[in-house]
Scaffold this motif. Sequence first.
Motif, mmCIF file in Angstrom:
data_model
loop_
_atom_site.group_PDB
_atom_site.id
_atom_site.type_symbol
_atom_site.label_atom_id
_atom_site.label_comp_id
_atom_site.label_asym_id
_atom_site.label_seq_id
_atom_site.Cartn_x
_atom_site.Cartn_y
_atom_site.Cartn_z
ATOM 1 N N ASP A 20 38.202 43.240 30.096
ATOM 2 C CA ASP A 20 39.421 42.491 30.381
ATOM 3 C C ASP A 20 39.923 41.707 29.174
ATOM 4 O O ASP A 20 41.108 41.407 29.083
ATOM 5 N N TYR A 72 31.425 44.548 35.924
ATOM 6 C CA TYR A 72 32.505 44.175 36.834
ATOM 7 C C TYR A 72 33.095 42.842 36.367
ATOM 8 O O TYR A 72 32.352 41.914 36.048
ATOM 9 N N GLN A 73 34.412 42.762 36.338
ATOM 10 C CA GLN A 73 35.074 41.540 35.904
ATOM 11 C C GLN A 73 36.108 41.162 36.964
ATOM 12 O O GLN A 73 36.848 42.016 37.461
ATOM 13 N N THR A 74 36.123 39.892 37.316
ATOM 14 C CA THR A 74 36.902 39.462 38.480
ATOM 15 C C THR A 74 38.393 39.375 38.204
ATOM 16 O O THR A 74 39.209 39.602 39.090
ATOM 17 N N GLY A 75 38.770 39.043 36.993
ATOM 18 C CA GLY A 75 40.193 38.919 36.678
ATOM 19 C C GLY A 75 40.775 40.238 36.225
ATOM 20 O O GLY A 75 40.065 41.219 35.994
ATOM 21 N N ARG A 134 41.699 50.248 36.081
ATOM 22 C CA ARG A 134 41.834 49.089 35.201
ATOM 23 C C ARG A 134 42.780 49.403 34.038
ATOM 24 O O ARG A 134 43.607 48.565 33.648
#
Length: 312
Positions: free
Chosen positions: A71, A103-106, A135
Amino acid sequence: MIVLVDPGLKSTNLGDQIISDAVHREFVNPLRAAGVDVQTIPMHGHLSDDSRALLREADEVVVSGTNLLADNMRFRSPWQWAKKDIELTRGKLTTFGVGWWQYQTGGIDPFSARWLRSLSSGRPWAVRDEYSARRLAAAKVRALHTSCPTLWGVTRQNLPGGQRRVIATFTDYNQDPLADRRLIDLLETRFEEVLYWPQGPGDERYLRSIAGDEVRLIPPELAAFDAELREPSTAYVGLRLHGGIRAMQQGVPTLILSIDNRAREIARSVGLVAPSRHALDRIAALLDSPQPKTLHLPRVEIDAWRAQWVAS
């Protein structure tokens, strides 16, 4: 000229060599056979002046098979090159079999999204799972889910059950000694012979810490691993994703255990059976009642992505 950024060069993780073998088999060798000039440079380590010169001269740059995307690419990039070296790929870059770093939340930040678009050659970026494709689509970078090239020649997953011996792998970078010891106990009750293969440079030390100094180790070499896989009545159960895929390439009954988004998202995308290492009851049930699993690779997308390179 196409420059391939090769994860297998200068890597201490033998999984990168497994990826590199597939990238050359599925992409580099067919292009060279068609008369295309393909040069390779290492993904890992600092770039040499010769590698920088190749990037400057390249018409296109293809980076393959690693957790390249995130991200916050401009600020916490999984790509270990200096930013000025990555900039040498501007307007030339395509990815092949890469994926998202954890995994990245934003969502991807706008600066990183613009930067990725500026690097892109305009060809669709081939990524290893649908999660990574979504993504990139959110960043307005053209992407195709083509799975990992290591799986392109694999049509099904035979699960372990009834074999006499098993090769197990564990990983030093994501340690859970209690869960891993429980898995070792299970394997020792199901197989007459349990061998361990240290795929990464820190795996042997971790293996000895959870399995004892008398643990039976296969030398940390790809040739030695391949030789043991060819032995009759051998299965593979382990945490190392590409060690498991290498076993599947040879038709060895295989159960890969998920410890992060890589195996988990590939499983969701193509139907791989890859339970969590914490799901001990499910692991035991799969070993008790093995059923072959057909993999559903995106063949149309794979063929289209590969064909464009020869056509151009």
